[in-house]
Write an enzyme that holds these catalytic residues in place. Structure first.
Site, PDB file in Angstrom:
ATOM      1  N   TYR A   1      27.795  23.466 -83.515  1.00 19.31           N
ATOM      2  CA  TYR A   1      27.082  23.665 -82.264  1.00 19.31           C
ATOM      3  C   TYR A   1      25.711  22.997 -82.136  1.00 19.31           C
ATOM      4  CZ  TYR A   1      30.590  27.373 -81.805  1.00 19.31           C
ATOM      5  OH  TYR A   1      31.762  28.062 -81.744  1.00 19.31           O
ATOM      6  N   ARG A  20      13.324  34.637-111.584  1.00 17.60           N
ATOM      7  CA  ARG A  20      13.558  35.531-110.438  1.00 17.60           C
ATOM      8  C   ARG A  20      12.440  35.404-109.410  1.00 17.60           C
ATOM      9  NH1 ARG A  20      18.590  36.507-110.458  1.00 17.60           N
ATOM     10  NH2 ARG A  20      18.252  38.314-109.110  1.00 17.60           N
ATOM     11  N   HIS A  21      11.936  34.173-109.217  1.00 18.69           N
ATOM     12  CA  HIS A  21      10.843  33.950-108.267  1.00 18.69           C
ATOM     13  C   HIS A  21      10.977  32.535-107.720  1.00 18.69           C
ATOM     14  CE1 HIS A  21       6.871  33.793-106.466  1.00 18.69           C
ATOM     15  NE2 HIS A  21       6.679  35.075-106.765  1.00 18.69           N
ATOM     16  N   ASP A  22      11.325  32.423-106.437  1.00 20.85           N
ATOM     17  CA  ASP A  22      11.625  31.098-105.891  1.00 20.85           C
ATOM     18  C   ASP A  22      10.410  30.184-105.823  1.00 20.85           C
ATOM     19  OD1 ASP A  22      10.474  32.643-103.883  1.00 20.85           O
ATOM     20  OD2 ASP A  22      11.791  31.911-102.287  1.00 20.85           O
ATOM     21  N   THR A  69      -1.367  32.303-103.110  1.00 16.31           N
ATOM     22  CA  THR A  69      -0.269  33.231-103.321  1.00 16.31           C
ATOM     23  C   THR A  69       0.988  32.614-102.744  1.00 16.31           C
ATOM     24  OG1 THR A  69       0.456  35.535-103.040  1.00 16.31           O
ATOM     25  CG2 THR A  69      -0.579  34.480-101.144  1.00 16.31           C
ATOM     26  N   SER A  70       2.151  33.199-103.034  1.00 19.28           N
ATOM     27  CA  SER A  70       3.418  32.607-102.604  1.00 19.28           C
ATOM     28  C   SER A  70       3.459  32.362-101.102  1.00 19.28           C
ATOM     29  CB  SER A  70       4.592  33.507-103.006  1.00 19.28           C
ATOM     30  OG  SER A  70       4.668  33.628-104.410  1.00 19.28           O
ATOM     31  N   HIS A 111      27.113  42.620 -55.098  1.00 15.73           N
ATOM     32  CA  HIS A 111      28.105  43.518 -55.712  1.00 15.73           C
ATOM     33  C   HIS A 111      29.420  42.766 -55.983  1.00 15.73           C
ATOM     34  CE1 HIS A 111      25.379  46.735 -54.348  1.00 15.73           C
ATOM     35  NE2 HIS A 111      25.363  46.062 -53.210  1.00 15.73           N
ATOM     36  N   SER A 123      44.495  24.939 -72.165  1.00 10.03           N
ATOM     37  CA  SER A 123      45.285  26.011 -72.782  1.00 10.03           C
ATOM     38  C   SER A 123      46.421  25.393 -73.582  1.00 10.03           C
ATOM     39  CB  SER A 123      45.845  26.946 -71.707  1.00 10.03           C
ATOM     40  OG  SER A 123      46.819  27.816 -72.261  1.00 10.03           O
ATOM     41  N   ARG A 141      15.136  34.997 -93.603  1.00  6.57           N
ATOM     42  CA  ARG A 141      15.857  33.784 -94.003  1.00  6.57           C
ATOM     43  C   ARG A 141      17.103  33.577 -93.140  1.00  6.57           C
ATOM     44  NH1 ARG A 141      14.774  32.183 -99.739  1.00  6.57           N
ATOM     45  NH2 ARG A 141      13.180  33.608-100.542  1.00  6.57           N
TER      46      ARG A 141
END
Length: 487
Positions: A15, A82-84, A108-109, A156, A288, A337
């Site tokens: 898309y 364990r820390h990207d 800092t991160s 309507h 179709s 993310r």
């Protein structure tokens, strides 16, 4: 080649544009982090911080774009640590050994994650806004072209006083103008809300220590990095992250646009059912698999589907903002993310469809006239009553006579499936002889549309022209942008 045994999102495979996918790609994300680390080191050096060499900065610049083999290094390091962010600090240091000791100095991160996200949100809006302006331009041109083509109005979803094809489209434009205003406002706000260099809890304590208590240099550092990133100003206060209310504001603008997409797509689908207006249909397109004659409004249906999805994204953003405890919690990370990129990709997908559809809307005046003629006799009854009154006929008597004939004609339509014969009944009833010479004029559809053409003229040449002026001057409308999109 894509792994056909691994899930991929349809947003990226079906898309959206390559440009939007690139903004939210892994390479662009981590290369943006590296760019931020370069700006930080440059700015710290410019302000006299010791230990940052020209060699270090040159090596960082030479490796600003992360390479394929470096992804593997970062993945292995993240699995271990364990820390990207620290995994990418390590990976960047491997590529730029002279800078290994000063990358991320004082930060800092969230210096890279949050500032990077703000850059992506900004760049995404800069990609969406010109497309939206182009949709408005195409639909405004359509409104002007058909501003005086009468068609049956509906309230309507029941037949009501006639409008014009162009007037109806101008209402779509009016909603899109509000979306454009919301996008522009979100972008303007973003440019003044860069997180900058604020440290672990937003106090800038680490930077104050680096510059030995020099508050002026800490403020200069904040300003320098902000300017290098292309923002107007850093926020004066923050916690560890930028205020998640920013995400709410941006996604509210995108979600509101999603509602507009649903409205426009639904209207086109209803008109396609009436065979009055259709989206583009290619020569070899199949409507179709079983019913070969069908011309399904598949683009408008997709627009509704994606618009409905886009409307949902402000909710998780609000939930995240509301549950950020004190200086921050990490329960915002996984959700953001997902919903930040997907909101932008979905908005981009909607705009691609709108560009295509509004560039090639097909209008069928003969069908529009036939549908109008089916209901016009009933709508002309008030004109007829007023004309009789002008001839000295009692309004009450005229109302009763035409009421009886109207019910008879309605019964023929509903119970016998025949055409509306009210006008013929009027012609054959002596009571109406005084206005028979005027009957054709009283039935002219253009006498029922009021100031619709003038309203479209004033709207397009006023509000629309004013809103689009800067995009026209920037060359956004040069060439046909909608026709070439494969959707």
């Amino acid at each position: 080649m894509a792994d056909n045994d691994t899930y991929v999102t349809p947003l990226s495979t079906r898309y959206t544009s390559p440009e939007m996918k690139k903004i939210f790609s892994a390479r662009h994300r981590f290369s943006t982090w590296r760019q931020l680390w370069i700006w930080l080191a440059e700015s710290e050096k410019e302000l006299g911080l010791d230990g940052i060499t020209d060699e270090a900065i040159e090596q960082m610049k030479a490796h600003q774009v992360i390479q394929d083999d470096e992804f593997r290094i970062a993945q292995e390091e993240e699995k271990r640590r364990r820390h990207d962010v620290m995994a990418h600090v390590h990976t960047f240091g491997v590529a730029s050994p002279a800078a290994a000791g000063i990358i991320h100095l004082g930060a800092t991160s969230c210096f890279v994650t949050d500032n990077g996200d703000l850059m992506h949100l900004r760049d995404g809006l800069n990609l969406l806004i010109p497309k939206l302006a182009m949709v408005i331009k195409q639909l405004s041109d359509f409104s002007m072209k058909y501003k005086d083509l009468p068609c049956l109005g509906y309230t309507h979803y029941q037949p009501a006083q006639p409008v014009t094809v162009g007037k109806r489209a101008s209402l779509w434009v009016q909603s899109l103008l509000r979306d454009l205003r919301n996008f522009e406002r979100a972008l303007a706000d973003l440019l003044g809300e860069f997180r900058g260099c604020k440290g672990t809890t937003g106090t800038q304590a680490s930077f104050l220590q680096l510059f030995k208590g020099d508050h002026n240099k800490v403020e200069q550092l904040d300003e320098l990095v902000c300017k290098k990133a292309g923002f107007d100003a850093p926020v004066p206060v923050s916690n560890q992250t930028y205020d998640r209310k920013i995400d709410v504001d941006v996604l509210n603008a995108l979600g509101s646009f999603g509602a507009t997409c649903m409205k426009i797509g639904s209207d086109i689908r209803h008109l396609a059912h009436r065979k009055e207006v259709e989206e583009p249909f290619e020569k070899d397109q199949i409507g179709s698999s079983a019913m070969a004659y069908k011309r399904n409004p598949m683009r408008s249906e997709r627009l509704c589907s994606l618009g409905r999805e886009l409307m949902s994204f402000p909710t998780p953003a609000m939930n995240t903002f509301a549950t950020q405890w004190l200086e921050r919690t990490l329960d915002d990370s996984a959700g953001r993310r997902i919903y930040l990129p997907e909101a932008y990709l979905t908005a981009d997908a909607c705009l691609i469809i709108l560009l295509n559809v509004t560039n090639g809307l097909a209008v069928y005046p003969a069908v529009i006239q036939r549908n109008l003629n089916d209901e016009l006799p009933f709508m002309a009854t008030e004109n007829i009553i007023m004309a009789l009154s002008a001839k000295g006929v009692s309004r009450q008597e005229a109302h009763e006579e035409i009421r009886v004939l109207s019910h008879q004609a309605a019964a023929v339509v509903k119970q016998e499936g025949k055409d509306n014969d009210l006008i013929e009944r009027i012609r054959q009833t002596p009571f109406f002889d005084p206005i028979i010479p005027e009957l054709e004029k009283l039935l002219d559809p253009k006498t029922f549309i009021g100031r619709a053409p003038e309203q479209v003229d004033r709207f397009v040449n006023g509000a629309v022209e004013s809103a689009l002026k800067k995009y026209k001057n920037a060359g956004v409308f040069e060439g046909s942008k909608g026709a070439d999109l494969n959707v």
